[in-house]
Design an enzyme around this catalytic site. Structure first.
Site, PDB file in Angstrom:
ATOM      1  N   ALA A   1      42.511  11.500  -9.282  1.00 58.16           N
ATOM      2  CA  ALA A   1      41.766  12.348  -8.327  1.00 58.16           C
ATOM      3  C   ALA A   1      42.526  13.674  -8.273  1.00 58.16           C
ATOM      4  O   ALA A   1      43.270  13.780  -7.022  1.00 58.16           O
ATOM      5  CB  ALA A   1      41.638  11.710  -7.129  1.00 58.16           C
TER       6      ALA A   1
ATOM      7  N   ALA B   1      45.519  16.165   0.907  1.00 54.88           N
ATOM      8  CA  ALA B   1      45.496  14.923  -0.434  1.00 54.88           C
ATOM      9  C   ALA B   1      44.073  14.241  -0.185  1.00 54.88           C
ATOM     10  O   ALA B   1      43.180  14.755   0.344  1.00 54.88           O
ATOM     11  CB  ALA B   1      46.359  13.853   0.188  1.00 54.88           C
ATOM     12  N   ASN B   2      43.814  13.227  -0.921  1.00 55.43           N
ATOM     13  CA  ASN B   2      42.689  12.424  -0.927  1.00 55.43           C
ATOM     14  C   ASN B   2      42.931  10.881  -1.027  1.00 55.43           C
ATOM     15  O   ASN B   2      44.292  10.421  -1.011  1.00 55.43           O
ATOM     16  CB  ASN B   2      41.724  12.803  -2.098  1.00 55.43           C
ATOM     17  CG  ASN B   2      42.469  12.523  -3.452  1.00 55.43           C
ATOM     18  OD1 ASN B   2      42.668  11.416  -3.654  1.00 55.43           O
ATOM     19  ND2 ASN B   2      42.836  13.443  -4.112  1.00 55.43           N
ATOM     20  N   ARG B   3      41.829  10.092  -0.928  1.00 60.74           N
ATOM     21  CA  ARG B   3      42.250   8.573  -0.555  1.00 60.74           C
ATOM     22  C   ARG B   3      42.406   7.708  -1.915  1.00 60.74           C
ATOM     23  O   ARG B   3      42.427   6.695  -1.861  1.00 60.74           O
ATOM     24  CB  ARG B   3      41.053   8.042   0.044  1.00 60.74           C
ATOM     25  CG  ARG B   3      40.737   8.555   1.427  1.00 60.74           C
ATOM     26  CD  ARG B   3      39.623   7.838   2.033  1.00 60.74           C
ATOM     27  NE  ARG B   3      39.191   8.457   3.127  1.00 60.74           N
ATOM     28  CZ  ARG B   3      39.525   8.153   4.279  1.00 60.74           C
ATOM     29  NH1 ARG B   3      40.664   7.316   4.518  1.00 60.74           N
ATOM     30  NH2 ARG B   3      39.177   8.915   5.407  1.00 60.74           N
ATOM     31  N   SER B   4      42.553   8.456  -2.981  1.00 62.80           N
ATOM     32  CA  SER B   4      42.798   7.721  -4.520  1.00 62.80           C
ATOM     33  C   SER B   4      43.926   6.609  -4.319  1.00 62.80           C
ATOM     34  O   SER B   4      45.065   7.166  -3.762  1.00 62.80           O
ATOM     35  CB  SER B   4      42.911   8.650  -5.606  1.00 62.80           C
ATOM     36  OG  SER B   4      43.310   8.095  -6.606  1.00 62.80           O
TER      37      SER B   4
END
Ligand code: C5P
Length: 423
Positions: free
Chosen positions: A278, A212-215
């Site tokens: 994102a 995942a990512n931090r969006s």
């Protein structure tokens, strides 16, 4: 000052100490040309008198359900319908309970049952009464019944000095809410359809792990809400976020980029696409269907496969929206890189985020409430614009204003026309 000449309001004054503030509200309404007819409950008359209210409204004040004169002259049904809006201020816990359960044993509650007009209430009560489960239930019911609330606010109570939520909204705030109901802001995107992507995507490794990512999804959700406020019919396709779904928007929660693409394509055709998600660039080529075990010393090798580019797919789609907007996070050469991305993806506008340390956004843009962006446009698409450091809500409002300008042109230009005749 808004001119509300000719608008008619039925104001129901409940029995609370905040009733004295309603005199100021009546003065402000009269200044704006509103004709104000007042019903006072029996309890309200312990706090202010029909005489002072009548002096301000220049009309007789109604107090009794069974007053034969009242009934002959006007009647509670007509009283409740000869208005553009019904306002209850202060709305006491008792009045709210009656409204929520449909009791009508006096003129105020009967007029509220009989009306076919929008109703706005300004609750005011002791904080403990506001927090009581019965009031919580009644607020939920009233909201579900389509009744609008303004306040209450936090502050000290006039009578007990207790602090907490329960103080009636100030007259000017009630006035603004009334103005919004009587003369709603323009909806320049009414009749337009929009799709917004937002948040991160989660790409499974196995049933319990993912990439995942931090969006945070804050910017995308703010844009979806602003488009809806401007009248657009909005579908928000969002990856997993810790935010409540915005009001007035059709929200479709998804996990992966492939699911996001599926729901975006299913929502076409639309007029406007804002791709703020994102999206993970890669997914695990073959996600395990059972949890990977820590057997042996060598960790598993994850083979990655590229994800579909949702923005590029939408921009090149047979059902292409008239206006396709993407995002680009850049640390350097913001405009140059954004222009290149705009061409590569085939979109009309790019919101270029300055994610460098010099952007001024403390702690970085992701997850923050503010954003510094540059609007980069294709030739003939309205001109570039550098925006100052703004809250994500303000960025959304500015973007939607630009979108509204675009659609406000006499005749919307198709992309191929814009390219053939750049303005
Ligand atoms: O290529 P890059 O990720 O920098 O592009 C960012 C823009 O493209 C964003 O608008 C993002 O929502 C969109 N995007 C997409 N699908 C992808 C990757 C990016 O829609 N797979």
């Amino acid at each position: 000052m808004a001119d509300l000449t000719g608008k008619r309001l039925l104001l129901i004054i409940g029995g609370g100490i905040a009733a004295y503030k309603v005199l100021e509200l009546i003065r402000r309404l009269k200044e704006r040309g509103v004709s104000v007819r007042v019903v006072m409950t029996a309890a309200a008359q312990h706090f202010i008198t029909p005489l002072s209210v009548g002096a301000l409204t220049n009309e007789r004040v109604f107090t009794d359900l069974f007053d034969l004169n009242d009934e002959r002259e006007i009647g509670h049904i007509r009283l409740s319908r000869q208005a553009d809006l019904v306002v209850v201020a202060p709305a006491t816990a008792d009045l709210m309970a009656k409204m929520a359960s449909g009791f009508c044993n006096d003129l105020a509650s009967t007029a509220l049952m009989a009306t076919d007009k929008p109703v706005l209430i300004a609750p005011a009560m002791n904080p403990k009464m506001w927090d009581h489960p019965a009031t919580r239930r009644n607020v939920k019911q009233l909201t579900a019944d389509g009744i609008a609330l303004i306040g209450p606010e936090a502050g000290e109570m006039a009578e007990s000095g207790e602090a907490g939520i329960g103080r009636m909204a100030e007259p000017m705030a009630i006035l603004a809410a009334i103005e919004e109901q009587l003369a709603p802001a323009e909806q320049p995107l009414k009749g337009r359809r929009a799709i917004v992507t937002s948040g991160p995507t989660h790409e499974p490794i196995d049933p319990v792990r993912y990439i995942a990512n931090r969006s945070s999804g804050k910017q995308g959700q703010a844009i979806a809400a602003a488009l809806a406020a401007a009248g657009a019919d909005v579908t928000l396709v969002t990856g997993p976020v810790a935010l409540p779904a915005p009001d007035g928007v059709t929200t479709i929660p998804v996990e992966t980029a492939e699911e996001m693409l599926f729901h975006v394509e299913a929502a076409l055709p639309v007029d406007i696409a804002v791709m703020a998600a994102a999206v993970a660039d890669w997914r695990v080529a073959e996600a395990a269907d059972k949890k990977l075990k820590k057997t042996g010393k060598t960790p598993p090798k994850l083979a990655l496969a590229p994800n579909p580019d949702i923005l590029a797919t939408v921009a090149g789609h047979g059902n292409r929206p008239e206006l396709v907007i993407g995002f680009a996070a850049e640390t350097n050469d913001l405009v140059k890189n954004a222009k290149a991305k705009l061409a590569a993806k085939g979109c009309d506008w790019i919101i270029a985020n300055d994610v460098s340390a010099k952007s001024g956004v403390a702690g970085g843009v992701m997850g923050s409430d503010s954003n510094r962006v540059h609007l980069v446009t294709a030739a003939g698409a309205g001109g570039d614009d550098a925006w100052p450091l703004l809250s994500k809500t303000e960025v959304a409002a500015r973007l939607v204003a630009r979108i509204a300008d675009h659609f406000g042109d006499a005749r919307p230009r198709r992309r191929d026309e814009a390219e053939a005749h750049p303005s």
